[in-house]
Design a protein around this motif. Sequence first.
Motif, PDB file in Angstrom:
ATOM      1  N   VAL A  85      -2.070  -6.723   5.333  1.00 17.10           N
ATOM      2  CA  VAL A  85      -2.956  -5.977   6.231  1.00 17.10           C
ATOM      3  C   VAL A  85      -2.158  -4.947   7.019  1.00 17.10           C
ATOM      4  CG1 VAL A  85      -4.432  -6.182   8.280  1.00 17.10           C
ATOM      5  CG2 VAL A  85      -4.655  -7.816   6.397  1.00 17.10           C
ATOM      6  N   GLN A  86      -1.004  -5.365   7.526  1.00 17.83           N
ATOM      7  CA  GLN A  86      -0.147  -4.473   8.302  1.00 17.83           C
ATOM      8  C   GLN A  86       0.293  -3.273   7.463  1.00 17.83           C
ATOM      9  OE1 GLN A  86       2.753  -6.490  10.821  1.00 17.83           O
ATOM     10  NE2 GLN A  86       4.316  -5.155   9.974  1.00 17.83           N
ATOM     11  N   THR A  87       0.640  -3.503   6.208  1.00 19.36           N
ATOM     12  CA  THR A  87       1.050  -2.420   5.319  1.00 19.36           C
ATOM     13  C   THR A  87      -0.095  -1.436   5.115  1.00 19.36           C
ATOM     14  OG1 THR A  87       2.626  -3.866   4.198  1.00 19.36           O
ATOM     15  CG2 THR A  87       1.948  -1.888   3.011  1.00 19.36           C
ATOM     16  N   ASP A  88      -1.289  -1.960   4.906  1.00 21.65           N
ATOM     17  CA  ASP A  88      -2.460  -1.090   4.757  1.00 21.65           C
ATOM     18  C   ASP A  88      -2.687  -0.255   6.015  1.00 21.65           C
ATOM     19  OD1 ASP A  88      -4.999  -0.243   3.418  1.00 21.65           O
ATOM     20  OD2 ASP A  88      -5.867  -1.276   5.157  1.00 21.65           O
ATOM     21  N   LEU A  89      -2.583  -0.872   7.175  1.00 17.57           N
ATOM     22  CA  LEU A  89      -2.785  -0.136   8.433  1.00 17.57           C
ATOM     23  C   LEU A  89      -1.718   0.948   8.622  1.00 17.57           C
ATOM     24  CD1 LEU A  89      -3.753  -3.065  10.833  1.00 17.57           C
ATOM     25  CD2 LEU A  89      -5.256  -1.280   9.920  1.00 17.57           C
ATOM     26  N   LEU A  90      -0.480   0.629   8.265  1.00 26.28           N
ATOM     27  CA  LEU A  90       0.584   1.627   8.375  1.00 26.28           C
ATOM     28  C   LEU A  90       0.319   2.818   7.452  1.00 26.28           C
ATOM     29  CD1 LEU A  90       3.658  -0.760   8.568  1.00 26.28           C
ATOM     30  CD2 LEU A  90       2.871   0.787  10.382  1.00 26.28           C
ATOM     31  N   LEU A  91      -0.130   2.538   6.256  1.00 21.98           N
ATOM     32  CA  LEU A  91      -0.474   3.630   5.326  1.00 21.98           C
ATOM     33  C   LEU A  91      -1.613   4.475   5.871  1.00 21.98           C
ATOM     34  CD1 LEU A  91      -0.180   1.820   1.890  1.00 21.98           C
ATOM     35  CD2 LEU A  91       1.234   3.723   2.707  1.00 21.98           C
ATOM     36  N   ARG A  92      -2.617   3.830   6.409  1.00 22.56           N
ATOM     37  CA  ARG A  92      -3.760   4.562   6.988  1.00 22.56           C
ATOM     38  C   ARG A  92      -3.336   5.412   8.181  1.00 22.56           C
ATOM     39  NH1 ARG A  92      -9.155   1.861   5.853  1.00 22.56           N
ATOM     40  NH2 ARG A  92      -8.652   0.323   4.262  1.00 22.56           N
TER      41      ARG A  92
END
Length: 125
Positions: A85-92
């Motif tokens: 989830v954290q990786t997705d948020l960082l990408l966003r």
Amino acid sequence: MDTERAIRGPWVLVLLGGTAGTLARYGIDTAVPADGAFAPSTVFVNLVGSFALGLLLGSGPSSRLRLLVGTGFLGGFTTYSALAVQTDLLLRDGAVLLAVADPLVSVVGGAALAVAGFRLARGPA
């Protein structure tokens, strides 16, 4: 199955260990708050948990201890789902470098630390 035997079953060990591991992770998450989409506590618990699992498995524990500490505590303590989830948020958020480095450090570093913990527990060859 009688009640007394069911209470002492393997699932109880996983439940107790998982509860303690989840509470420990929550305490660390609370003590080290996230900086935007990046939570350093996620990397920390995954690296520490990987090392601890290597130590545990290298020490040749009983199956009950593996269930309590390995599957239970360390399963509740580490959090690769939060990493995703954290990786997705960082990408966003456009933090591409951090979005690549974060899981890379957790996965590659975690594997290296698990091996190091295992070897440390086994002692000199």
